[in-house]
Design a protein around this motif. Sequence first.
Motif, PDB file in Angstrom:
ATOM      1  N   LEU A   1      43.122  41.670  43.624  1.00 29.41           N
ATOM      2  CA  LEU A   1      43.824  41.786  42.503  1.00 29.41           C
ATOM      3  C   LEU A   1      44.904  42.977  42.627  1.00 29.41           C
ATOM      4  O   LEU A   1      45.923  42.992  41.839  1.00 29.41           O
ATOM      5  N   GLY A   2      44.788  43.792  43.579  1.00 27.35           N
ATOM      6  CA  GLY A   2      45.753  44.867  43.773  1.00 27.35           C
ATOM      7  C   GLY A   2      47.040  44.319  44.308  1.00 27.35           C
ATOM      8  O   GLY A   2      47.961  45.276  44.531  1.00 27.35           O
ATOM      9  N   ILE A   3      46.921  43.293  44.916  1.00 26.26           N
ATOM     10  CA  ILE A   3      48.439  42.425  45.649  1.00 26.26           C
ATOM     11  C   ILE A   3      49.164  42.356  44.554  1.00 26.26           C
ATOM     12  O   ILE A   3      49.160  41.513  43.502  1.00 26.26           O
ATOM     13  N   ARG A   4      50.431  43.096  44.496  1.00 28.46           N
ATOM     14  CA  ARG A   4      51.725  42.873  43.432  1.00 28.46           C
ATOM     15  C   ARG A   4      52.255  41.462  43.430  1.00 28.46           C
ATOM     16  O   ARG A   4      52.582  40.913  42.593  1.00 28.46           O
TER      17      ARG A   4
ATOM     18  N   LEU B   1      43.594  28.241  33.788  1.00 28.57           N
ATOM     19  CA  LEU B   1      42.404  29.009  34.138  1.00 28.57           C
ATOM     20  C   LEU B   1      41.711  30.011  33.438  1.00 28.57           C
ATOM     21  O   LEU B   1      40.322  30.126  33.424  1.00 28.57           O
ATOM     22  N   PRO B   2      42.430  30.699  32.778  1.00 34.70           N
ATOM     23  CA  PRO B   2      41.900  31.409  31.718  1.00 34.70           C
ATOM     24  C   PRO B   2      40.879  30.833  30.780  1.00 34.70           C
ATOM     25  O   PRO B   2      39.902  31.327  30.488  1.00 34.70           O
ATOM     26  N   HIS B   3      41.302  29.576  30.358  1.00 31.51           N
ATOM     27  CA  HIS B   3      40.542  28.757  29.478  1.00 31.51           C
ATOM     28  C   HIS B   3      39.172  28.134  30.056  1.00 31.51           C
ATOM     29  O   HIS B   3      38.311  28.119  29.655  1.00 31.51           O
ATOM     30  N   VAL B   4      39.645  27.857  31.385  1.00 33.70           N
ATOM     31  CA  VAL B   4      38.520  27.442  32.231  1.00 33.70           C
ATOM     32  C   VAL B   4      37.517  28.233  32.335  1.00 33.70           C
ATOM     33  O   VAL B   4      36.219  28.292  32.393  1.00 33.70           O
ATOM     34  N   ILE B   5      37.879  29.601  32.601  1.00 35.83           N
ATOM     35  CA  ILE B   5      37.020  30.855  32.769  1.00 35.83           C
ATOM     36  C   ILE B   5      36.040  30.944  31.476  1.00 35.83           C
ATOM     37  O   ILE B   5      34.874  31.452  31.664  1.00 35.83           O
ATOM     38  N   GLY B   6      36.913  30.903  30.226  1.00 40.82           N
ATOM     39  CA  GLY B   6      36.220  31.119  28.913  1.00 40.82           C
ATOM     40  C   GLY B   6      35.227  29.951  28.783  1.00 40.82           C
ATOM     41  O   GLY B   6      33.940  30.506  28.340  1.00 40.82           O
ATOM     42  N   VAL B   7      35.299  28.736  29.412  1.00 40.64           N
ATOM     43  CA  VAL B   7      34.404  27.755  29.137  1.00 40.64           C
ATOM     44  C   VAL B   7      33.225  28.053  30.232  1.00 40.64           C
ATOM     45  O   VAL B   7      31.970  27.929  29.747  1.00 40.64           O
TER      46      VAL B   7
ATOM     47  N   LEU C   1      34.107  33.255  39.851  1.00 42.32           N
ATOM     48  CA  LEU C   1      34.564  34.089  40.941  1.00 42.32           C
ATOM     49  C   LEU C   1      36.125  33.337  41.335  1.00 42.32           C
ATOM     50  O   LEU C   1      37.207  33.935  41.566  1.00 42.32           O
ATOM     51  N   VAL C   2      35.775  32.173  41.723  1.00 45.21           N
ATOM     52  CA  VAL C   2      37.071  31.405  42.692  1.00 45.21           C
ATOM     53  C   VAL C   2      38.216  31.146  41.542  1.00 45.21           C
ATOM     54  O   VAL C   2      39.342  31.460  41.840  1.00 45.21           O
ATOM     55  N   CYS C   3      37.957  30.604  40.467  1.00 44.91           N
ATOM     56  CA  CYS C   3      38.808  30.666  39.240  1.00 44.91           C
ATOM     57  C   CYS C   3      39.588  31.885  39.059  1.00 44.91           C
ATOM     58  O   CYS C   3      40.680  31.906  38.849  1.00 44.91           O
ATOM     59  N   TYR C   4      38.701  32.919  39.009  1.00 49.36           N
ATOM     60  CA  TYR C   4      39.319  34.271  38.398  1.00 49.36           C
ATOM     61  C   TYR C   4      40.346  34.778  39.614  1.00 49.36           C
ATOM     62  O   TYR C   4      41.150  35.079  39.296  1.00 49.36           O
TER      63      TYR C   4
ATOM     64  N   HIS D   1      44.332  35.154  39.140  1.00 47.51           N
ATOM     65  CA  HIS D   1      44.828  36.578  39.168  1.00 47.51           C
ATOM     66  C   HIS D   1      45.889  36.643  40.780  1.00 47.51           C
ATOM     67  O   HIS D   1      46.661  37.800  40.625  1.00 47.51           O
ATOM     68  N   ILE D   2      45.619  35.898  41.698  1.00 44.48           N
ATOM     69  CA  ILE D   2      46.701  36.070  42.688  1.00 44.48           C
ATOM     70  C   ILE D   2      47.814  35.348  42.345  1.00 44.48           C
ATOM     71  O   ILE D   2      49.113  35.421  43.139  1.00 44.48           O
ATOM     72  N   SER D   3      47.940  34.527  41.550  1.00 48.33           N
ATOM     73  CA  SER D   3      49.083  33.621  41.171  1.00 48.33           C
ATOM     74  C   SER D   3      49.616  34.033  39.791  1.00 48.33           C
ATOM     75  O   SER D   3      50.774  33.240  39.241  1.00 48.33           O
TER      76      SER D   3
END
Length: 180
Positions: free
Chosen positions: A31-34, A46-52, A91-94, A98-100
């Motif tokens: 997550l620290g990679i800018r 993905l945020p919606h998938v993560i919510g589900v 974890l994979v989706c998160y 966040h890397i993209s």
Amino acid sequence: MATLTLEKKQKYQRVINILALVIPIAVAAILGIRQKVDLGAWTKVLPHVIGVINSLTALLLLAGYYFIRKNNRVAHRQMMTGAFILGALFLVCYVLYHISNKSTPFGGTGTVLRSTYYFLLISHITLSIVVVWFVLRAVYFGYSNQLTEHRKAVKYAFPIWLYVSITGVIVYLMISPYYV
């Protein structure tokens, strides 16, 4: 034979301890990679998938609790295994999201709303780090039929994991209007 069993237990404990440290450190480093990686527009969902995933995890945790209270160990194990698999998928989706994608700032106004959001977010993140160790232990002890140790781990794992899952949904609902 007892020494071999003890050595095997110590080996698994060591693996659990290492994973409980490496997973949060690796996620923080990622997550620290800018510089973001372009994985395509599909990552915006993905945020919606993560919510589900968080919602389903909470439901499976509650179902697992229900089944163990009814002494249905088979159904309990199925629910908890499902929750564990969803945790890995989360974890994979998160990480992929966040890397993209850049982090979405909270756009809510008002001291109470912002304070509530940040309290939930910070407690969610902090406890999601803490719960990894307890969940790994609970899964290991459950699958290795060490029920006394399993119960000790679950005493902490269950309420923390349930809190993390539910606050994950609440935080998602609070920030979802601000996703681009």
